[in-house]
Design an enzyme around this catalytic site. Structure first.
Site, PDB file in Angstrom:
ATOM      1  N   CYS A  97       0.793  -1.202   0.162  1.00  0.00           N
ATOM      2  CA  CYS A  97      -0.041  -0.086  -0.033  1.00  0.00           C
ATOM      3  C   CYS A  97       0.789   1.349  -0.030  1.00  0.00           C
ATOM      4  CB  CYS A  97      -0.850  -0.094   1.112  1.00  0.00           C
ATOM      5  SG  CYS A  97      -0.270  -0.150   2.621  1.00  0.00           S
ATOM      6  N   TYR A  98       1.824   1.438   1.128  1.00  0.00           N
ATOM      7  CA  TYR A  98       2.638   2.588   0.971  1.00  0.00           C
ATOM      8  C   TYR A  98       3.355   2.471  -0.353  1.00  0.00           C
ATOM      9  CZ  TYR A  98       1.996   3.361   5.985  1.00  0.00           C
ATOM     10  OH  TYR A  98       1.618   3.921   7.216  1.00  0.00           O
TER      11      TYR A  98
END
Lengths: 352, 352, 352, 352
Positions: free
Chosen positions: B149-150
């Site tokens: 996600c990051y």
């Protein structure tokens, strides 16, 4: 394609209509009006619509609403009634998300909304927009006054207990002492600059409001009387401001009559709503959550009878901006134009 | 119809896959496994799916995953690599939402995830699932290790500054001193019983975590090196836990070189992403909001150069569960099966 | 007892001053003014004060502020400077929570606040209200311009790196490329009716704002220059709106010089702040949380040097309404009147 | 100085006791125990206490609790009753924040808490810790079973309607059909790793729970019977999980008898609570907010009689961790040791 206009699209019901109608296969949004924001791109105000909605706000004059098939009013109270006549004359169907066409009793309207009603004749023909109760009338309606957010949850939560269709005409509950303890997210207060609904005021906080009297009280009572077919309805309605964005949870309390104690309410509710695409009667013992309908047009109900006593507790959840407003509007639009009732309304709730 | 299996569907990426795949016109969900919840109806765990998803969790044994066309792993790290071999042998394509197939360097994987890698050969052929960077390889892949996600937000936020395709091979920034100050909603921690992400701990609170070292750091650095085509990449990555459910906001800081000072970055970014359906380069001066992509597969970027100085600030938002996980998974699935890349991913963000 | 007046007590810094001063053993609140709310009981506006504060809002005329020993201005920018002269003439000490006496450069003030400065002579004598930096001057001051909320966190987070007292005059960091990525709760925007900080807009959302330029930027730069004793300071300051009520978290990034790489920063910070009652240098490896200072006058700092590289990361938390505003005001008041610095400021943070 | 021990201080009532007792001028905290965390500094677990509390958790064995004057149990149910005997024998007073000494009927205790009661004799002498109702008995008590969080709000909300002292023995309400619709913040669930109270589950969500039966139901009914002096009490109690950290709001509905319709309830309540330092009967028409008591020991009540009908609505707010738990504990401690009842409890609520 149905050509749809939206009057006053700068609030939360407006952006929600845009979200839903943009994904509706049989709708073309013709125009969206806002006198103050005319010329502004809708996606500049609501960045969620960037790349998906190309419209600009226009003045009502430029919107050519009379060329639409249907017009939604997502406006403050009082606007729809001032424009309905001209639209109807042009053959346009009208759906009002505000309260102009909800209360049948003009005196009541004037008392609660503090303004004269400017078109009692149109009010007289207007249909109350709650499809599960009024489906046939909505299908034939030219003007629909969409049910309010709280009223939708309370009426659908109580209908099986009052409707002669369900009760066989028996009096199951003490209808004069109904209690609705309702909780709403802060989007219900609208997209308005006010101190009371600031994040720093309303989050990590809980309070009741309007206990002395709330505009939705007469609307609910009118609806329950219509459902019951009699006038013996009394309601204590206490709304609460809840630190969340979307969602209404109504906790309903009714006292059972002797006759009422013999009934299987789980079965009664399941039967009453068995063909309804948007009403979910949950299994016995359930606790519906508002997030289970976040962003969807669903409404979920659970029935409890604690200790098998004479008090029935009904739990109801809905998304106040969807089933409690814009989604219900699209549902009515579908009915009014002979489309499948669920068209454009199949989004699954966003969880978590 | 593509037959899809989901291994380990009891977490947030699992329910999000179900939400998206249920609305995908070319996918049939064949099975969803959970050893601990086998026999339970999926809709009992996730009430948002009531009436929309009829599946029950099954054991991996009963799921007949080898009969699927594709299998998603929405599992803890280490599960996908233990089952990939058998699936691939049966001709099933594999998409892993965990980290088993992200890091190409086995020593790095073992250092950060604390386990041996059980199938280095499959890892060698696995493709990193970030379509905007790796589209061609994904189309031909049998195994995709979906980007974290990051990492999705940081890599897409920086790619135009590093990719020779965009820079013409010029060094525009000091690539060895990149800073990513990233903020995530608490759903990023997963659906796990832990004290730190309780509402009473994490709401009305803000903190950094993992400053000493976070598993996404080596993944991002590997990705940036691949994009840049060289090894001179250094990153300070500070993740923060933010009191919201969904959303990632990465604020990226880079120092411009002398050559870099002459570039129009607004134009550079717009040009780089002009054909990307899910990446929105916002107008100059914008401040993207996480809610503008809530529930959608979009990622929005804004570029700032305060005081026209030598520091460039890039703001990036995404929904960590959609573009940062399950939505990206569906996007890759579409690519792997030759479907239109946006199929099943056209939901509009939920705002408010 | 010190007689204290408060001008403009209807905002968040006002109610916070009331909370703190009511519990201060050497203060008597003489009057609190609000032209718009004159006559209203303070406890009617802020129910948290019911039974504890008996005051009514009065007009400035009725407040007899010249009979006070000290007057706080919890007003919009521009009010304090219009009344300071008269108060000082009457021997009253002035503490301004707004920006009238922060920026020493009048041109800068006018540029950022869009108004003429009406009393440059008083500005010239005014002392910047940041006790850990300016203690001696505050003790003798007649007028204090209290440090802003963000500036307090950034300056105290960086002071040990810049102050010659700590560094021995060595240049430890590249002072021209400091980055402050700061996050604030929404109470920082004040108790003002605005759409952007409504709960329905700001909760479950995260965004940067003012990246192009924020009023606190020149204030911070002025402060850092004063601390460093030179002009070679450059700052990139990016504030973010965070979905919480109170709290500021500043994540600071600085590049170490060669000389700077040899320093033990944990020791440097602990030493610099060893006698400060309100500054807590946490153990190495810590991640301070905003809630750990919620409602208290504390500020906590943690120092990280990821991978032992050349980038130092400093994490700072404070309560924006206490150490970032009203608490700092009381701390300065104590200094100005020779009281123990912590008097009335010993509340423990509210957790959870 | 009173020497106080705390057994089991790792939960929310524990940290709250530490916050309050640390600021209490006549208390010295002797020891705080936690078998699992023995040796850990309290301030490492609760950073809000850094610099203010120097204690470490110790094992019960090392804590020398028998040398204390009083011991609080902030433990799971069942712990206090296993240790009370030894402490009482040593002359130590016992205050239990759990349920071991609340329910007088052992069968009820065993039914709701699923365990045998190990010391019925001590239970027999234990006093229910609700000072506004039981002040005299608490002053003389050796063992106090502190009232639960919900029960405090419901009993104090209803006491004036039931207590013969207030009603003159008249039956004002239908006591067999009382409804309590109660809402609690998630800290009420404790500091326990559980999925249901994760931020990603419980925020932006609202739901009822335990409608079938909640442990606080028998406690409330027992209390109301004692207040009324008769057995004709029936209660429907529906608790709801509310997306906030602290706070309980109970909305109480009672039906007035004919005799009850003639009463001025505003006056009745104001009179009943006129000497109570922690109970605030708000002006007629008020809507108390939970944040108005956040962090304080206050409880606020407002009375409504919508439409002047036969249903009375009472709104009650408290901080579940203060007046609903640890603050009430300190209030009882003060009574038991002859100290002023408000000592150490004068914190003003934190708003915003």
């Amino acid at each position: 394609m149905i050509k749809v206009g939206i009057v006053g699209g700068t609030g939360y019901t407006g952006v929600e209509l845009l979200r839903l109608l943009t994904q509706h296969p049989e709708v073309k949004i013709q125009a969206i009006t806002s006198r103050t924001e005319a010329g502004m791109s809708v996606a500049d105000m609501f960045p969620s619509l960037r790349g998906r909605v190309d419209l600009k706000f226009t003045t009502p004059e430029d919107a050519k609403l009379t060329e639409c098939d249907a017009v939604f009013f997502a406006t403050p109270h009082g606007v729809a009634m001032s424009q309905a006549k001209e639209l109807l004359a042009a053959g346009v169907k009208v759906l009002d998300l505000a309260a102009d066409f909800r209360l049948k009793d003009i005196a009541e309207f004037q008392k609660w909304y503090g303004m004269e009603h400017s078109c009692p004749d149109i009010l007289a023909e207007a249909v109350y927009g709650l499809p599960e109760i009024n489906r046939d009338a909505i299908q034939k309606a030219r003007v629909v006054g969409l049910a309010g957010c709280y009223p939708t949850s309370v009426q659908l939560g109580l209908a099986p207990l009052l409707s002669p269709k369900a009760t066989g005409g028996k009096q199951l509950i003490d209808g004069e002492h109904i209690i609705s303890d309702s909780k709403s997210g802060t989007s219900g207060a609208g997209r308005k600059a006010e101190i009371g609904t600031l994040m720093a005021e309303a989050s990590d906080n809980f309070k009741a409001y309007g206990v002395k009297g709330h505009r939705h009280l007469p609307e609910i009572v009118q609806g329950l009387k219509a459902i019951a077919g009699h006038e013996q309805i009394g309601l204590t309605f206490v709304p609460h401001l809840t630190p969340m964005i979307r969602g209404i949870h109504s906790t309903l309390y009714v006292r059972l009559t002797e006759a009422g104690k013999a009934v299987d309410y789980q079965k009664l509710y399941e039967n009453f709503y068995k063909d309804e695409p948007f009403v979910d009667v949950m299994p016995a013992g359930s606790h519906p959550e508002t997030r289970s309908v976040r962003g969807s047009n669903g409404l979920r109900i659970a029935i409890h009878r604690p200790g098998n006593g004479d008090t029935l507790v009904i739990l109801v959840v809905e998304d106040n901006l969807v089933k409690g407003a814009s989604g219900q509007g699209v549902q009515c639009l579908n009915l009014m134009f002979g489309l499948p009732e669920t068209m454009g309304l199949t989004q699954i709730a966003l969880l978590p």
